[in-house]
Write a protein that holds these residues in place. Sequence first.
Motif, PDB file in Angstrom:
ATOM      1  N   ASN A  47       0.964  -0.534  -1.437  1.00 42.27           N
ATOM      2  CA  ASN A  47       2.093  -1.418  -1.143  1.00 42.27           C
ATOM      3  C   ASN A  47       1.910  -2.159   0.180  1.00 42.27           C
ATOM      4  O   ASN A  47       2.375  -3.286   0.320  1.00 42.27           O
ATOM      5  CB  ASN A  47       3.404  -0.642  -1.156  1.00 42.27           C
ATOM      6  CG  ASN A  47       3.834  -0.286  -2.564  1.00 42.27           C
ATOM      7  OD1 ASN A  47       3.382  -0.895  -3.536  1.00 42.27           O
ATOM      8  ND2 ASN A  47       4.705   0.698  -2.690  1.00 42.27           N
ATOM      9  N   VAL A  48       1.231  -1.548   1.134  1.00 41.69           N
ATOM     10  CA  VAL A  48       0.942  -2.244   2.394  1.00 41.69           C
ATOM     11  C   VAL A  48       0.047  -3.439   2.103  1.00 41.69           C
ATOM     12  O   VAL A  48       0.278  -4.546   2.601  1.00 41.69           O
ATOM     13  CB  VAL A  48       0.285  -1.295   3.427  1.00 41.69           C
ATOM     14  CG1 VAL A  48      -0.256  -2.069   4.615  1.00 41.69           C
ATOM     15  CG2 VAL A  48       1.295  -0.249   3.907  1.00 41.69           C
ATOM     16  N   ALA A  49      -0.965  -3.238   1.271  1.00 40.46           N
ATOM     17  CA  ALA A  49      -1.866  -4.342   0.919  1.00 40.46           C
ATOM     18  C   ALA A  49      -1.109  -5.427   0.157  1.00 40.46           C
ATOM     19  O   ALA A  49      -1.275  -6.624   0.439  1.00 40.46           O
ATOM     20  CB  ALA A  49      -3.031  -3.818   0.083  1.00 40.46           C
ATOM     21  N   PRO A  56      -4.685  -4.784  -3.638  1.00 40.17           N
ATOM     22  CA  PRO A  56      -4.649  -3.435  -3.063  1.00 40.17           C
ATOM     23  C   PRO A  56      -6.026  -2.843  -2.762  1.00 40.17           C
ATOM     24  O   PRO A  56      -6.163  -2.013  -1.868  1.00 40.17           O
ATOM     25  CB  PRO A  56      -3.926  -2.608  -4.126  1.00 40.17           C
ATOM     26  CG  PRO A  56      -3.076  -3.588  -4.843  1.00 40.17           C
ATOM     27  CD  PRO A  56      -3.846  -4.886  -4.841  1.00 40.17           C
ATOM     28  N   SER A  57      -7.053  -3.290  -3.481  1.00 39.25           N
ATOM     29  CA  SER A  57      -8.392  -2.748  -3.230  1.00 39.25           C
ATOM     30  C   SER A  57      -8.962  -3.245  -1.898  1.00 39.25           C
ATOM     31  O   SER A  57      -9.963  -2.714  -1.415  1.00 39.25           O
ATOM     32  CB  SER A  57      -9.336  -3.108  -4.374  1.00 39.25           C
ATOM     33  OG  SER A  57      -9.505  -4.520  -4.439  1.00 39.25           O
ATOM     34  N   ALA A  58      -8.333  -4.249  -1.299  1.00 39.76           N
ATOM     35  CA  ALA A  58      -8.823  -4.776  -0.021  1.00 39.76           C
ATOM     36  C   ALA A  58      -8.568  -3.805   1.134  1.00 39.76           C
ATOM     37  O   ALA A  58      -9.295  -3.809   2.121  1.00 39.76           O
ATOM     38  CB  ALA A  58      -8.168  -6.117   0.284  1.00 39.76           C
ATOM     39  N   LEU A  59      -7.560  -2.987   1.001  1.00 43.68           N
ATOM     40  CA  LEU A  59      -7.231  -2.017   2.059  1.00 43.68           C
ATOM     41  C   LEU A  59      -7.843  -0.678   1.678  1.00 43.68           C
ATOM     42  O   LEU A  59      -7.213   0.184   1.074  1.00 43.68           O
ATOM     43  CB  LEU A  59      -5.714  -1.891   2.235  1.00 43.68           C
ATOM     44  CG  LEU A  59      -5.201  -0.898   3.276  1.00 43.68           C
ATOM     45  CD1 LEU A  59      -5.820  -1.149   4.636  1.00 43.68           C
ATOM     46  CD2 LEU A  59      -3.689  -0.974   3.375  1.00 43.68           C
ATOM     47  N   ARG A  60      -9.097  -0.513   2.018  1.00 43.89           N
ATOM     48  CA  ARG A  60      -9.829   0.714   1.688  1.00 43.89           C
ATOM     49  C   ARG A  60      -9.933   1.599   2.924  1.00 43.89           C
ATOM     50  O   ARG A  60     -10.026   1.111   4.041  1.00 43.89           O
ATOM     51  CB  ARG A  60     -11.241   0.380   1.223  1.00 43.89           C
ATOM     52  CG  ARG A  60     -11.284  -0.294  -0.091  1.00 43.89           C
ATOM     53  CD  ARG A  60     -12.714  -0.354  -0.576  1.00 43.89           C
ATOM     54  NE  ARG A  60     -12.785  -1.282  -1.685  1.00 43.89           N
ATOM     55  CZ  ARG A  60     -13.794  -2.082  -1.912  1.00 43.89           C
ATOM     56  NH1 ARG A  60     -14.829  -2.087  -1.095  1.00 43.89           N
ATOM     57  NH2 ARG A  60     -13.789  -2.881  -2.945  1.00 43.89           N
ATOM     58  N   LEU A  67      -6.385   2.648  10.212  1.00 40.59           N
ATOM     59  CA  LEU A  67      -5.151   2.169   9.589  1.00 40.59           C
ATOM     60  C   LEU A  67      -4.777   3.067   8.411  1.00 40.59           C
ATOM     61  O   LEU A  67      -3.612   3.436   8.250  1.00 40.59           O
ATOM     62  CB  LEU A  67      -5.308   0.711   9.126  1.00 40.59           C
ATOM     63  CG  LEU A  67      -4.107   0.097   8.424  1.00 40.59           C
ATOM     64  CD1 LEU A  67      -2.874   0.122   9.323  1.00 40.59           C
ATOM     65  CD2 LEU A  67      -4.422  -1.330   8.000  1.00 40.59           C
ATOM     66  N   SER A  68      -5.737   3.442   7.611  1.00 49.01           N
ATOM     67  CA  SER A  68      -5.479   4.327   6.469  1.00 49.01           C
ATOM     68  C   SER A  68      -4.923   5.663   6.944  1.00 49.01           C
ATOM     69  O   SER A  68      -3.971   6.187   6.364  1.00 49.01           O
ATOM     70  CB  SER A  68      -6.753   4.559   5.667  1.00 49.01           C
ATOM     71  OG  SER A  68      -7.153   3.376   5.040  1.00 49.01           O
TER      72      SER A  68
END
Length: 149
Positions: A47-49, A56-60, A67-68
């Motif tokens: 949801n952040v992405a 959503p796959s960009a925020l790995r 950040l994760s």
Amino acid sequence: MSFIEAKPKAKERILSKAEIRFLEAFERLKSNKPEILPKGTIVSQNNVAKEAGVNPSALRSSRYPELSQKIQKWIEEHKEDPVQKSSRQMMLAQRSKNRALREQVTSLQEQRDKALSMLVETQREIVDLTLENERLKARLPAIDVSRMS
């Protein structure tokens, strides 16, 4: 020059534009003021992405480990918040609560019925004993009350 001044300052990590967007999206979701997603959306990495406007796959975790970790830590700390529970989780919790209340009602009804049964049985016994007492009194010869004094 003192020892403190001679120490090199810790390098501040430079954030990429994408990471800044993710952080801003994360803050908006935490404060329940999203711009893209509907209000009340739970905080999750996906949801952040989405709130940042990317796939959503960009925020790995491999790409943005700090950040994760920050997101996961916040989720763990706030997992009991009603806002952080999905509608399915809230529905399951409500069902469980309702089931427990139904079981309590059933138990209380059984206790009431048992107590009422005991009361009726006791009243019947009182009536039987009263009748037996009256019958026994009738069989006794009349006692002179003046002789007993």
